[in-house]
Design an enzyme around this catalytic site. Sequence first.
Site, PDB file in Angstrom:
ATOM      1  N   ASN A  43       0.943  -1.314  -0.059  1.00  0.00           N
ATOM      2  CA  ASN A  43       0.052   0.009   0.030  1.00  0.00           C
ATOM      3  C   ASN A  43       0.793   1.188  -0.014  1.00  0.00           C
ATOM      4  O   ASN A  43       0.486   2.142  -0.662  1.00  0.00           O
ATOM      5  CB  ASN A  43      -0.794   0.105   1.342  1.00  0.00           C
ATOM      6  N   ARG A  94       3.186   1.586  24.601  1.00  0.00           N
ATOM      7  CA  ARG A  94       2.664   1.944  23.338  1.00  0.00           C
ATOM      8  C   ARG A  94       2.810   3.375  23.412  1.00  0.00           C
ATOM      9  O   ARG A  94       3.019   4.201  22.379  1.00  0.00           O
ATOM     10  CB  ARG A  94       0.869   1.519  23.235  1.00  0.00           C
ATOM     11  N   MET A 119       0.818  -2.314  12.295  1.00  0.00           N
ATOM     12  CA  MET A 119       0.356  -3.329  12.806  1.00  0.00           C
ATOM     13  C   MET A 119       0.326  -3.202  14.348  1.00  0.00           C
ATOM     14  O   MET A 119       0.277  -4.039  15.232  1.00  0.00           O
ATOM     15  CB  MET A 119       0.695  -4.537  12.449  1.00  0.00           C
ATOM     16  N   ARG A 120       0.521  -1.831  14.769  1.00  0.00           N
ATOM     17  CA  ARG A 120       0.368  -1.545  16.287  1.00  0.00           C
ATOM     18  C   ARG A 120      -0.742  -0.731  16.698  1.00  0.00           C
ATOM     19  O   ARG A 120      -1.172   0.180  15.840  1.00  0.00           O
ATOM     20  CB  ARG A 120       1.646  -0.598  16.566  1.00  0.00           C
ATOM     21  N   ILE A 121      -1.420  -1.002  17.722  1.00  0.00           N
ATOM     22  CA  ILE A 121      -2.497  -0.010  18.243  1.00  0.00           C
ATOM     23  C   ILE A 121      -1.750   1.253  18.589  1.00  0.00           C
ATOM     24  O   ILE A 121      -0.906   1.447  19.482  1.00  0.00           O
ATOM     25  CB  ILE A 121      -3.126  -0.805  19.301  1.00  0.00           C
ATOM     26  N   HIS A 138      -7.725  -0.611   6.082  1.00  0.00           N
ATOM     27  CA  HIS A 138      -8.206  -2.083   6.835  1.00  0.00           C
ATOM     28  C   HIS A 138      -8.858  -2.980   5.980  1.00  0.00           C
ATOM     29  O   HIS A 138      -9.644  -2.665   5.035  1.00  0.00           O
ATOM     30  CB  HIS A 138      -9.049  -1.576   7.928  1.00  0.00           C
ATOM     31  N   ASP A 174      -9.416   0.308  14.443  1.00  0.00           N
ATOM     32  CA  ASP A 174     -10.089   0.291  13.129  1.00  0.00           C
ATOM     33  C   ASP A 174     -11.453   0.667  12.956  1.00  0.00           C
ATOM     34  O   ASP A 174     -12.296   0.224  12.737  1.00  0.00           O
ATOM     35  CB  ASP A 174     -10.131  -1.309  12.717  1.00  0.00           C
ATOM     36  N   GLU A 203      -7.370  -2.179  -2.132  1.00  0.00           N
ATOM     37  CA  GLU A 203      -6.728  -1.176  -1.008  1.00  0.00           C
ATOM     38  C   GLU A 203      -6.053  -0.234  -1.928  1.00  0.00           C
ATOM     39  O   GLU A 203      -5.601   1.029  -1.790  1.00  0.00           O
ATOM     40  CB  GLU A 203      -5.874  -1.966  -0.131  1.00  0.00           C
TER      41      GLU A 203
END
Length: 229
Positions: A43, A94, A119-121, A138, A174, A203
């Site tokens: 992407n 985080r 792919m991390r919050i 997503h 998300d 995407e």
Amino acid sequence: MPALLDPSDPDRSVQWPLPPARPLPTGQRALRLAVMASGNGSNFEALVRACRQGSPKAEVVQLLVNNPGCGAIARAERLAIPWQLVDHRQQPSREALDQQLIASLQPQAVDLVVMAGWMRIVTPVLIAAFPNRLVNIHPSLLPSFRGLNAVGQALAAGVTLTGCTAHLVGEAVDAGPILVQAAVPVLAGDDAISLGQRIQRQEHRILPLAVQLAAERLGLGQAAAGAQG
Ligand code: GAR
């Protein structure tokens, strides 16, 4: 009324909204974009290529990755985009990771930060530093199938349509205001790889459009009266 199905799409997927038939607004300066990626980076590359073709009118000025050796790094080197590793394993929390990201992003004066397979919050720390300026992609039709393995979740649920969503980032994972979605049919015999590949093709189409729509929604890139754009 425009046709809902894009007849040029061999995957029989449906995207809404369609790319604008009208020309892009003139007088808009090129947006400065940063991209955050964790993995393959397809992407990221699709967005860089779309920008270089002028739609959106934007430049990817920086790639941030959290995984050493991830595919996005090799793409950045091939595309001559500066990249930086911000490894979450070196951070105690985080929030600390997000502080490091902010420290890397702010000197670049970016208009939007695009999470392209990040792919991390993310925490409220990052969201507050870039309010309404974070775009996420997503691989599901949100609000269905948030979180990890969205393609597998869709297959397990037995849906006949899934897809992908580009949205502004809110505090829930998300979630947040939707910019563009594409619906992708689940075909007989599909597995996570075949379905995932067809979703990714969509995407790559909707993410550049999402950047354009976010810019229009937020009034980014408008030249101030009398200023050089
Ligand atoms: C994409 O399919 C993206 O939607 C997904 O990770 C993939 C990254 O692929 N993101 C999420 O699942 C976020 N919740 P890429 O590295 O080839 O762009």
